[in-house]
Design an enzyme around this catalytic site. Structure first.
Site, PDB file in Angstrom:
ATOM      1  CB  CYS A 147      14.427  61.616  61.320  1.00  0.00           C
ATOM      2  SG  CYS A 147      15.881  60.730  61.898  1.00  0.00           S
ATOM      3  CB  CYS A 150      14.971  60.834  65.039  1.00  0.00           C
ATOM      4  SG  CYS A 150      16.045  61.443  63.763  1.00  0.00           S
ATOM      5  CG  ASP A 151      10.957  61.109  65.451  1.00  0.00           C
ATOM      6  OD1 ASP A 151      11.581  61.372  66.484  1.00  0.00           O
ATOM      7  OD2 ASP A 151      10.726  61.942  64.558  1.00  0.00           O
TER       8      ASP A 151
END
Ligand code: NAP
Length: 326
Positions: A147, A150-151
């Site tokens: 992701c 997300c990261d």
């Protein structure tokens, strides 16, 4: 067997948020959180956030929060209002009593439980390539992620060469996002033609630091604690090469956790996601609701899943109330 008012299946942001709302509405919800598993390619208790190091885009956490820590807080909040937590999977569902009486669910311990209403919030899992070192580094926060949203913005990835595997819209979207932080973003695709829509391809290729490697698959991920390089194999010549990178983002699709619904009569789309009535959490079966990634192939964010969990609890509360279950 005394039926519960509401059973919630799943323990990610959607499941816990549904539980918080349902518990506060005196529905005494029971959450089946699932059984811990070693393999991150199957659904974990706590969902995909258990594999996320730092969550920086969830409002209310200005300094960020670790994914597992966030799920612990969600659970604590749900338990504070009387949610009951069961550490088991639901193995199968019988919804044939819809409109007549409570539903019967089978647990992984082969027990039968009944509920007047059910919220399905089992999520989806990102597909992984399936390499041992890919999984090891993903679990250890070693620069392998499924992701980018997300990261990708984490300091470790800033101004570094990064790689994205996949050729669909998700790969393009994630790769385009990463171009804002990375020195270069290389999409590695197994064919010589992308599956992604033209507009998403163009958006990525318009970035000065965008690159594509055609006809390549990743056969190993190298690095002890942090990723250092990939071993690639050419799908035409079978030649192997080393590719230096500080991050690997796997974007080869998701699989919704709906296998346990086989034979239940719940309406799924061609990819296995639960179909909802537009802007509602209601499914084709009265009294069965769904929330989060299990019913959303598009947004897949913690905050959108939590919002859907809230909707499902409110829909379930109204539905139960109209049938005299308070
Ligand atoms: P997808 O369309 O199924 O694409 C998956 C990609 O991964 C394909 O290019 C596939 O290669 C590749 N792949 C699959 N297994 C692989 C493996 N084991 N090793 C290497 N490569 C592998 O999935 P998605 O990109 O996640 O998109 C899912 C749906 O969401 C699509 O309908 C998409 O349009 C939609 N979506 C839309 C947007 C948007 O419009 N903003 C953004 C994201 C997603 P092949 O091409 O060779 O099969």
């Amino acid at each position: 067997m005394h039926p519960h008012k509401l059973i919630i299946i799943g323990s990610g942001p959607a499941g816990w948020t549904a539980a918080i709302y349902a518990a506060r509405a005196n529905l005494n919800p029971v959450v089946y959180v699932g059984v811990p598993k070693q393999d991150p390619s199957i659904v974990l208790p706590g969902g995909q956030l258990m594999l996320t190091t730092e969550v920086e885009n969830y409002p209310g956490f200005p300094d960020g929060v670790a994914g597992p820590e966030m799920m612990r807080k969600f659970q604590e909040q749900a338990e504070r209002f009387g949610t009951r937590v069961v550490n088991e999977d639901i193995a199968s569902c019988d919804f044939s009593s819809a409109g007549k009486g409570p539903f019967t669910l089978k647990t992984s311990g082969n027990e039968s439980v009944q509920a007047h209403a059910v919220i399905i919030a089992t999520g989806a899992v990102a597909n992984w390539i399936g390499l041992k070192n890919e999984m090891r580094l993903a679990m250890a926060g070693g620069g392998v992620s499924a992701c980018a949203v997300c990261d990708g913005a984490l300091p470790a990835f800033r101004n570094q060469p990064l790689a994205v595997v996949g050729g669909g819209d998700t790969a393009m979207e994630e790769a385009t996002y990463l171009t804002k932080f990375a020195s270069t973003v290389t999409v590695i695709h197994r064919r010589n033609e992308l599956r992604a829509s033209k507009i998403m391809q163009e958006r990525f290729l318009a970035q000065p630091n965008a690159k594509i490697l055609w006809n390549k698959i990743v056969v190993d991920v190298l690095g002890d604690e942090k990723i250092e390089a990939l071993t690639l194999e050419d799908t035409v010549t079978k030649e192997r090469s080393r590719f230096e990178t500080r991050g690997l983002f796997v974007a080869i699709g998701h699989t919704p956790a709906t296998r346990f619904l086989g034979g239940s009569g719940i309406d799924l789309d061609d990819k296995g996601y639960i179909r909802l009535k537009s802007r509602k959490s209601t499914t084709n079966i009265e009294g069965v609701f769904a929330a989060g990634d299990v019913a959303d192939a598009e947004y897949r964010q913690a905050i959108t899943a939590a919002g859907m969990g809230c909707q499902a609890a409110l829909d379930a509360e109204r539905w139960l109330g109209a049938r005299g279950v308070h």
